[in-house]
Motif scaffolding. Structure first.
Motif, PDB file in Angstrom:
ATOM      1  N   VAL A 142      18.689 -28.030 -61.365  1.00  0.00           N
ATOM      2  CA  VAL A 142      19.657 -28.921 -61.979  1.00  0.00           C
ATOM      3  C   VAL A 142      20.863 -28.152 -62.525  1.00  0.00           C
ATOM      4  N   SER A 143      22.010 -28.831 -62.540  1.00  0.00           N
ATOM      5  CA  SER A 143      23.207 -28.347 -63.206  1.00  0.00           C
ATOM      6  C   SER A 143      23.619 -29.421 -64.201  1.00  0.00           C
ATOM      7  N   ALA A 144      23.699 -29.083 -65.477  1.00  0.00           N
ATOM      8  CA  ALA A 144      23.949 -30.094 -66.496  1.00  0.00           C
ATOM      9  C   ALA A 144      24.653 -29.472 -67.691  1.00  0.00           C
ATOM     10  N   ASP A 145      25.152 -30.339 -68.571  1.00  0.00           N
ATOM     11  CA  ASP A 145      25.781 -29.882 -69.818  1.00  0.00           C
ATOM     12  C   ASP A 145      24.759 -29.748 -70.940  1.00  0.00           C
ATOM     13  N   VAL A 146      23.787 -30.660 -70.964  1.00  0.00           N
ATOM     14  CA  VAL A 146      22.711 -30.625 -71.956  1.00  0.00           C
ATOM     15  C   VAL A 146      21.391 -30.814 -71.214  1.00  0.00           C
ATOM     16  N   VAL A 147      20.406 -29.980 -71.556  1.00  0.00           N
ATOM     17  CA  VAL A 147      19.107 -30.051 -70.900  1.00  0.00           C
ATOM     18  C   VAL A 147      18.015 -30.150 -71.959  1.00  0.00           C
ATOM     19  N   VAL A 148      17.085 -31.076 -71.766  1.00  0.00           N
ATOM     20  CA  VAL A 148      15.910 -31.215 -72.627  1.00  0.00           C
ATOM     21  C   VAL A 148      14.692 -31.145 -71.717  1.00  0.00           C
ATOM     22  N   TRP A 149      13.845 -30.149 -71.951  1.00  0.00           N
ATOM     23  CA  TRP A 149      12.715 -29.953 -71.041  1.00  0.00           C
ATOM     24  C   TRP A 149      11.459 -29.565 -71.810  1.00  0.00           C
ATOM     25  N   ILE A 154      29.755 -36.218 -68.672  1.00  0.00           N
ATOM     26  CA  ILE A 154      28.733 -35.432 -69.354  1.00  0.00           C
ATOM     27  C   ILE A 154      27.425 -35.590 -68.591  1.00  0.00           C
ATOM     28  N   ARG A 155      26.839 -34.471 -68.212  1.00  0.00           N
ATOM     29  CA  ARG A 155      25.588 -34.480 -67.446  1.00  0.00           C
ATOM     30  C   ARG A 155      24.443 -34.129 -68.388  1.00  0.00           C
ATOM     31  N   LEU A 156      23.508 -35.058 -68.524  1.00  0.00           N
ATOM     32  CA  LEU A 156      22.347 -34.883 -69.388  1.00  0.00           C
ATOM     33  C   LEU A 156      21.091 -34.880 -68.537  1.00  0.00           C
ATOM     34  N   ALA A 157      20.351 -33.782 -68.564  1.00  0.00           N
ATOM     35  CA  ALA A 157      19.098 -33.667 -67.813  1.00  0.00           C
ATOM     36  C   ALA A 157      17.944 -33.669 -68.812  1.00  0.00           C
ATOM     37  N   VAL A 158      16.966 -34.568 -68.596  1.00  0.00           N
ATOM     38  CA  VAL A 158      15.886 -34.760 -69.571  1.00  0.00           C
ATOM     39  C   VAL A 158      14.555 -34.878 -68.840  1.00  0.00           C
ATOM     40  N   ALA A 159      13.529 -34.244 -69.397  1.00  0.00           N
ATOM     41  CA  ALA A 159      12.173 -34.433 -68.889  1.00  0.00           C
ATOM     42  C   ALA A 159      11.847 -35.925 -68.878  1.00  0.00           C
ATOM     43  N   GLU A 160      11.245 -36.386 -67.797  1.00  0.00           N
ATOM     44  CA  GLU A 160      11.065 -37.824 -67.593  1.00  0.00           C
ATOM     45  C   GLU A 160      10.308 -38.487 -68.726  1.00  0.00           C
ATOM     46  N   SER A 161       9.233 -37.877 -69.194  1.00  0.00           N
ATOM     47  CA  SER A 161       8.442 -38.487 -70.263  1.00  0.00           C
ATOM     48  C   SER A 161       9.230 -38.553 -71.565  1.00  0.00           C
ATOM     49  N   ALA A 203      31.345 -48.160 -74.454  1.00  0.00           N
ATOM     50  CA  ALA A 203      31.317 -48.548 -73.045  1.00  0.00           C
ATOM     51  C   ALA A 203      32.224 -47.690 -72.188  1.00  0.00           C
ATOM     52  N   SER A 204      33.026 -46.804 -72.799  1.00  0.00           N
ATOM     53  CA  SER A 204      33.947 -45.983 -72.016  1.00  0.00           C
ATOM     54  C   SER A 204      33.371 -44.607 -71.681  1.00  0.00           C
ATOM     55  N   VAL A 205      32.179 -44.314 -72.149  1.00  0.00           N
ATOM     56  CA  VAL A 205      31.588 -43.001 -71.914  1.00  0.00           C
ATOM     57  C   VAL A 205      31.263 -42.820 -70.429  1.00  0.00           C
ATOM     58  N   ARG A 206      31.333 -41.583 -69.952  1.00  0.00           N
ATOM     59  CA  ARG A 206      30.911 -41.242 -68.584  1.00  0.00           C
ATOM     60  C   ARG A 206      29.716 -40.310 -68.708  1.00  0.00           C
ATOM     61  N   LEU A 207      28.546 -40.826 -68.424  1.00  0.00           N
ATOM     62  CA  LEU A 207      27.304 -40.095 -68.648  1.00  0.00           C
ATOM     63  C   LEU A 207      26.453 -40.121 -67.389  1.00  0.00           C
ATOM     64  N   ASP A 208      26.056 -38.958 -66.936  1.00  0.00           N
ATOM     65  CA  ASP A 208      25.168 -38.830 -65.782  1.00  0.00           C
ATOM     66  C   ASP A 208      23.813 -38.364 -66.308  1.00  0.00           C
ATOM     67  N   ILE A 209      22.807 -39.241 -66.268  1.00  0.00           N
ATOM     68  CA  ILE A 209      21.480 -38.929 -66.794  1.00  0.00           C
ATOM     69  C   ILE A 209      20.568 -38.551 -65.631  1.00  0.00           C
ATOM     70  N   ILE A 210      20.018 -37.358 -65.705  1.00  0.00           N
ATOM     71  CA  ILE A 210      19.190 -36.805 -64.634  1.00  0.00           C
ATOM     72  C   ILE A 210      17.776 -36.618 -65.176  1.00  0.00           C
ATOM     73  N   THR A 211      16.778 -37.144 -64.486  1.00  0.00           N
ATOM     74  CA  THR A 211      15.393 -36.982 -64.918  1.00  0.00           C
ATOM     75  C   THR A 211      14.787 -35.735 -64.285  1.00  0.00           C
ATOM     76  N   LEU A 212      14.032 -35.015 -65.088  1.00  0.00           N
ATOM     77  CA  LEU A 212      13.348 -33.800 -64.644  1.00  0.00           C
ATOM     78  C   LEU A 212      11.859 -34.092 -64.559  1.00  0.00           C
ATOM     79  N   ASP A 213      11.298 -33.992 -63.363  1.00  0.00           N
ATOM     80  CA  ASP A 213       9.881 -34.303 -63.193  1.00  0.00           C
ATOM     81  C   ASP A 213       9.075 -33.119 -62.679  1.00  0.00           C
ATOM     82  N   SER A 214       9.703 -31.936 -62.640  1.00  0.00           N
ATOM     83  CA  SER A 214       8.983 -30.760 -62.153  1.00  0.00           C
ATOM     84  C   SER A 214       9.745 -29.506 -62.556  1.00  0.00           C
ATOM     85  N   GLU A 215       9.071 -28.367 -62.488  1.00  0.00           N
ATOM     86  CA  GLU A 215       9.727 -27.086 -62.750  1.00  0.00           C
ATOM     87  C   GLU A 215      10.822 -26.831 -61.724  1.00  0.00           C
ATOM     88  N   LEU A 216      10.588 -27.258 -60.498  1.00  0.00           N
ATOM     89  CA  LEU A 216      11.584 -27.077 -59.441  1.00  0.00           C
ATOM     90  C   LEU A 216      12.861 -27.840 -59.753  1.00  0.00           C
TER      91      LEU A 216
END
Length: 306
Positions: free
Chosen positions: A139-146, A96-103, A121-134
């Protein structure tokens, strides 16, 4: 039970066998429960059922943990041999790819994500921080918070999503550490800021609604610190008598910081948005992350009420 026949071992309930194997591997009931994504009380119940079925004790308890008994060692060896014999595959968890605004990740979601990982502990989670509009566009993700405007989620992610959901509206105000500012000496106007060091997160320079603050910082010939790290900016405000622009909820997150209202005619505002990838929106693990985010914002509703 002196000898365990393979046919007898093969007849053991698969759930009980898995609980035993993971407990034997981890050497700790709590860690085993996390790996299985169940409560430790449920795990102990499974092991008690297995011991009652086999009429023996499978573990020896010590001060520094637990170890397999003679019968436990024998059962463990039989289960491993049986697994190899059947060539049982490892159950793969979806990534699961989760992209979230850094703050937002740092201030709001981080603690609950840690709690999720402690439980599972068995979850597979890729957490991606978003620090710009670019970074949001790329980003490619399953859930995005921006973070975006109050009236529109644009600019948003570039891939197909469900209708974006508003999670909260944020007011932004200059903040200072309480210990560096007595009530009588706190700045009441922009002119009063001349005696204070200002700190700016570089990402905020791109935000149109922050223009009054950004203009103030750009006009400074001295007394300015610009940072690429959000966390370091917070530390500068806490420990270096700096003033920086932060979300209005910050005094809830860190009670050592205090907002300075009234310096601008209207506080800049942004909206927290969430969207789910249209291709993975029905997956159970994705829905688990979505519910966690919704619940987190609902539990902190008072942070965003003005």
């Amino acid at each position: 039970m002196s000898v365990m026949e393979s046919t007898f071992v093969a007849a053991i309930d698969p759930v009980l066998a898995q609980s035993f194997r993971v407990s034997a591997r981890c050497g700790c009931f709590m860690q085993a429960a996390r790996s299985l994504n169940i409560k430790s009380t449920q795990l102990r119940k499974h092991l008690a059922q297995l011991e009652a079925h086999l009429q023996c004790s499978l573990f020896n308890h010590h001060d520094n943990g637990l170890a397999l008994s003679r019968e436990g060692l024998q059962l463990h060896a039989q289960l491993i041999a049986l697994a190899h014999e059947r060539d049982l595959p490892v159950l793969e968890q979806p990534l699961i790819r989760l992209a979230v605004a850094e703050s937002i990740l740092h201030d709001i979601l981080g603690r609950d994500l840690v709690a999720l990982l402690r439980r599972n502990a068995s979850v597979r989670l890729d957490i991606i921080t978003l620090d710009s509009e670019l970074s949001l566009q790329a980003v490619s993700a399953d859930v995005v918070v921006w973070l975006a405007g109050v009236d529109s989620p644009l600019p948003g992610p570039s891939f197909a999503v469900r209708d974006p959901q508003r999670l909260a509206r944020l007011d932004y105000l200059p903040h200072i550490a309480k210990r560096y500012s007595r009530v009588a000496s706190r700045p009441d106007s922009l002119d009063d800021l001349a005696d204070f060091l200002l700190v700016q997160w570089q990402h905020d320079r791109q935000v149109d609604s922050f223009r009054p603050w950004n203009t103030l910082v750009e006009q400074r010939l001295a007394g300015v610190v610009q940072l690429h790290s959000y966390e370091l900016m917070l530390e500068m405000i806490r420990c270096s008598a700096c003033i920086g622009l932060l979300p209005g909820y910050m005094s809830h997150f860190d009670r050592g910081l205090i907002a300075l209202p009234g310096l601008f005619d209207q506080p800049p505002q942004r909206q927290v948005w969430m969207a789910v990838n249209a291709q993975s929106q029905e997956e159970a693990q994705v829905q688990m992350i979505v519910e966690l985010i919704r619940n987190t914002f609902e539990e902190r509703r008072e942070w965003f009420e003005n």
